[in-house]
Write a protein that holds these residues in place. Structure first.
Motif, PDB file in Angstrom:
ATOM      1  N   THR A  95       0.666  -1.494   0.154  1.00  0.00           N
ATOM      2  CA  THR A  95      -0.074  -0.112   0.033  1.00  0.00           C
ATOM      3  C   THR A  95       1.068   1.568   0.113  1.00  0.00           C
ATOM      4  N   VAL A  96       2.501   1.107   0.742  1.00  0.00           N
ATOM      5  CA  VAL A  96       3.019   3.145   0.964  1.00  0.00           C
ATOM      6  C   VAL A  96       3.085   2.751  -0.688  1.00  0.00           C
ATOM      7  N   LEU A  97       4.011   1.550  -1.162  1.00  0.00           N
ATOM      8  CA  LEU A  97       4.637   1.521  -2.383  1.00  0.00           C
ATOM      9  C   LEU A  97       3.545   2.221  -3.611  1.00  0.00           C
ATOM     10  N   ALA A  98       2.770   2.226  -3.383  1.00  0.00           N
ATOM     11  CA  ALA A  98       1.020   2.486  -4.200  1.00  0.00           C
ATOM     12  C   ALA A  98       1.005   3.692  -4.200  1.00  0.00           C
ATOM     13  N   PHE A  99       1.523   4.441  -2.565  1.00  0.00           N
ATOM     14  CA  PHE A  99       1.234   5.452  -2.117  1.00  0.00           C
ATOM     15  C   PHE A  99       1.952   6.267  -2.611  1.00  0.00           C
ATOM     16  N   PHE A 100       3.464   6.327  -2.875  1.00  0.00           N
ATOM     17  CA  PHE A 100       4.573   6.587  -3.324  1.00  0.00           C
ATOM     18  C   PHE A 100       4.421   6.542  -4.671  1.00  0.00           C
ATOM     19  N   GLY A 101       4.565   5.263  -5.708  1.00  0.00           N
ATOM     20  CA  GLY A 101       3.906   5.511  -7.366  1.00  0.00           C
ATOM     21  C   GLY A 101       3.073   6.423  -7.857  1.00  0.00           C
ATOM     22  N   GLU A 151      -2.000   1.779   7.875  1.00  0.00           N
ATOM     23  CA  GLU A 151      -1.302   2.758   8.956  1.00  0.00           C
ATOM     24  C   GLU A 151       0.520   3.774   8.673  1.00  0.00           C
ATOM     25  N   PHE A 152       0.449   3.844   7.784  1.00  0.00           N
ATOM     26  CA  PHE A 152       1.864   4.215   7.156  1.00  0.00           C
ATOM     27  C   PHE A 152       3.024   3.999   8.186  1.00  0.00           C
ATOM     28  N   ARG A 153       3.149   3.093   8.699  1.00  0.00           N
ATOM     29  CA  ARG A 153       4.432   2.220   9.176  1.00  0.00           C
ATOM     30  C   ARG A 153       5.516   2.351   8.881  1.00  0.00           C
ATOM     31  N   LEU A 154       6.316   2.859  10.119  1.00  0.00           N
ATOM     32  CA  LEU A 154       8.064   3.047   9.750  1.00  0.00           C
ATOM     33  C   LEU A 154       8.222   2.321   8.519  1.00  0.00           C
ATOM     34  N   PRO A 155       8.625   0.835   8.669  1.00  0.00           N
ATOM     35  CA  PRO A 155       9.368   0.523   7.769  1.00  0.00           C
ATOM     36  C   PRO A 155       8.501   0.310   6.636  1.00  0.00           C
ATOM     37  N   ALA A 156       7.334   0.116   5.986  1.00  0.00           N
ATOM     38  CA  ALA A 156       6.427   0.466   5.240  1.00  0.00           C
ATOM     39  C   ALA A 156       7.356   1.666   4.112  1.00  0.00           C
ATOM     40  N   VAL A 157       7.210   2.728   5.071  1.00  0.00           N
ATOM     41  CA  VAL A 157       8.077   4.273   3.847  1.00  0.00           C
ATOM     42  C   VAL A 157       9.226   3.807   4.217  1.00  0.00           C
ATOM     43  N   ALA A 158      10.140   3.547   5.346  1.00  0.00           N
ATOM     44  CA  ALA A 158      11.278   3.748   4.546  1.00  0.00           C
ATOM     45  C   ALA A 158      11.686   2.416   3.364  1.00  0.00           C
ATOM     46  N   VAL A 159      11.007   1.385   3.203  1.00  0.00           N
ATOM     47  CA  VAL A 159      10.548   0.361   1.675  1.00  0.00           C
ATOM     48  C   VAL A 159      11.001   1.611   1.040  1.00  0.00           C
ATOM     49  N   MET A 229       5.468  10.623   6.191  1.00  0.00           N
ATOM     50  CA  MET A 229       5.782  10.878   7.807  1.00  0.00           C
ATOM     51  C   MET A 229       4.859  11.505   8.694  1.00  0.00           C
ATOM     52  N   SER A 230       3.662  11.950   7.220  1.00  0.00           N
ATOM     53  CA  SER A 230       2.837  13.036   8.362  1.00  0.00           C
ATOM     54  C   SER A 230       1.408  12.238   8.547  1.00  0.00           C
ATOM     55  N   ILE A 231       1.598  11.646   7.641  1.00  0.00           N
ATOM     56  CA  ILE A 231       0.165  10.746   7.841  1.00  0.00           C
ATOM     57  C   ILE A 231       0.469  10.067   8.618  1.00  0.00           C
ATOM     58  N   ARG A 232       1.629   9.095   9.143  1.00  0.00           N
ATOM     59  CA  ARG A 232       1.488   8.381  10.672  1.00  0.00           C
ATOM     60  C   ARG A 232       1.444   9.051  11.312  1.00  0.00           C
ATOM     61  N   LEU A 233       2.460  10.117  11.696  1.00  0.00           N
ATOM     62  CA  LEU A 233       2.458  11.063  13.132  1.00  0.00           C
ATOM     63  C   LEU A 233       0.748  11.316  13.173  1.00  0.00           C
ATOM     64  N   LEU A 234       0.741  11.556  12.666  1.00  0.00           N
ATOM     65  CA  LEU A 234      -1.486  12.222  12.795  1.00  0.00           C
ATOM     66  C   LEU A 234      -2.389  10.708  12.797  1.00  0.00           C
TER      67      LEU A 234
END
Length: 243
Positions: A95-101, A151-159, A229-234
C-alpha cells in the motif's frame, strides 16, 4: 471489524486534516465501495502502460527494465493494494509503495506533459495527450485514498523511500547503464523515462528540459515522503488521544 463479503475490512473516515487528506469523504467512500472496479481500471491501465513503453523497452538494456515502466508499476501496486484490502489481507508495504508511486508519477507525468504541451500534442495528438494527463491525475486521486487502508508504518515508508530514491537516482543522477553502451556498466548518461523534447533542449536561461523533468520528480518524491510521514504521525496522535 466486520464487512460485507468482497468489500474488505470496514474502514471509517479518518480525522486527518484537510491538507493531509484533501479528498472529500464522499469521494474516498465511493472509491472503497467500488474497489473491484478500481482494481480493474488499474489493471487495464497497467496493461496499456506496458504496451505504451514497448519502444523504450526495446532500446533499454534488460538490467534497467525495472526502472522503465514507472506508471504501470504504480498502477499495478495500486491494484494489488486495493485487492488485498478488499480480501481482508491488506499489506502495508504494497500500500505504501502504491502511495509513493501513484503520487509521484501521477504528478510528474502531467508536469512534464504540460510544460512541454506543444511538443507532446504534436507527437501524440491532443486526444492521447489529454488522456495521459487526466489518467495520471487519477493516479493522484487514488493515492490520496490509500490512507484509509494503511497505517503508514515506518518500515513500509522506509522501503518505499529507499526504492523511489533509487529510482530517482538512476533516472537523473547516477549513470548506470544507458543505450549508448548497452553492454556494460559505464559512466554514460543517466537512464530515465522519455520526455517529449530532447533532454538537452534549453527551456529558460541555461535550464534544460532534463533539469525541468528532474525538478518535477524530486519535488514529487519529497512530497510523497512528507505526506506519508505526516499521515503516520497524525494517525499515531489520533490513536494516543483515544487511548
Amino acid at each position: 471489524m466486520g464487512s460485507a463479503p468482497g468489500t474488505g475490512p470496514r474502514t471509517e473516515s479518518t480525522s486527518l486534516p484537510r491538507w493531509a487528506a484533501p479528498l472529500p469523504d464522499a469521494v474516498e467512500d465511493l472509491g472503497l465501495r467500488l474497489v473491484w472496479l478500481v482494481v480493474a481500471l488499474n489493471l487495464g491501465g497497467t496493461a496499456f502502460g506496458f504496451w505504451f513503453y514497448r519502444h523504450q523497452f526495446a532500446e533499454t538494456p534488460l538490467v534497467m527494465w525495472p526502472f522503465v515502466p514507472d506508471s504501470p508499476v504504480a498502477t499495478l501496486l495500486a491494484a494489488a493494494a486495493f485487492a488485498l484490502w478488499a480480501l481482508g489481507r491488506a499489506n502495508e508495504y504494497v500500500t505504501v509503495l502504491a502511495f509513493f508511486g501513484n503520487l509521484i508519477f501521477g504528478l510528474w507525468t502531467p508536469w512534464v506533459l504540460m510544460v512541454f504541451a506543444e511538443t507532446s500534442i504534436a507527437n501524440s495528438g491532443l486526444a492521447m495527450h489529454t488522456f495521459l494527463v487526466v489518467s495520471h491525475l487519477g493516479m493522484v486521486v487514488q493515492a490520496l485514498v490509500l490512507h484509509r487502508i494503511s497505517e503508514f508504518r515506518l518500515p513500509a515508508v522506509a522501503v518505499a523511500t529507499a526504492w523511489y530514491t533509487l529510482n530517482l537516482g538512476t533516472d537523473y543522477f547516477f549513470p548506470v547503464v544507458g543505450p549508448e553502451f548497452p553492454g556494460g556498466f559505464l559512466p554514460v548518461k543517466p537512464h530515465h523515462t522519455w520526455i517529449p523534447v530532447p533532454r538537452d533542449a534549453v527551456v529558460a536561461g541555461s535550464t534544460t528540459a532534463f533539469q525541468v523533468a528532474a525538478l518535477g520528480a524530486v519535488s514529487a518524491t519529497i512530497l510523497a515522503l512528507f505526506l506519508s510521514m505526516s499521515i503516520r504521525l497524525l494517525k499515531l496522535r489520533s490513536n494516543w488521544s483515544r487511548s
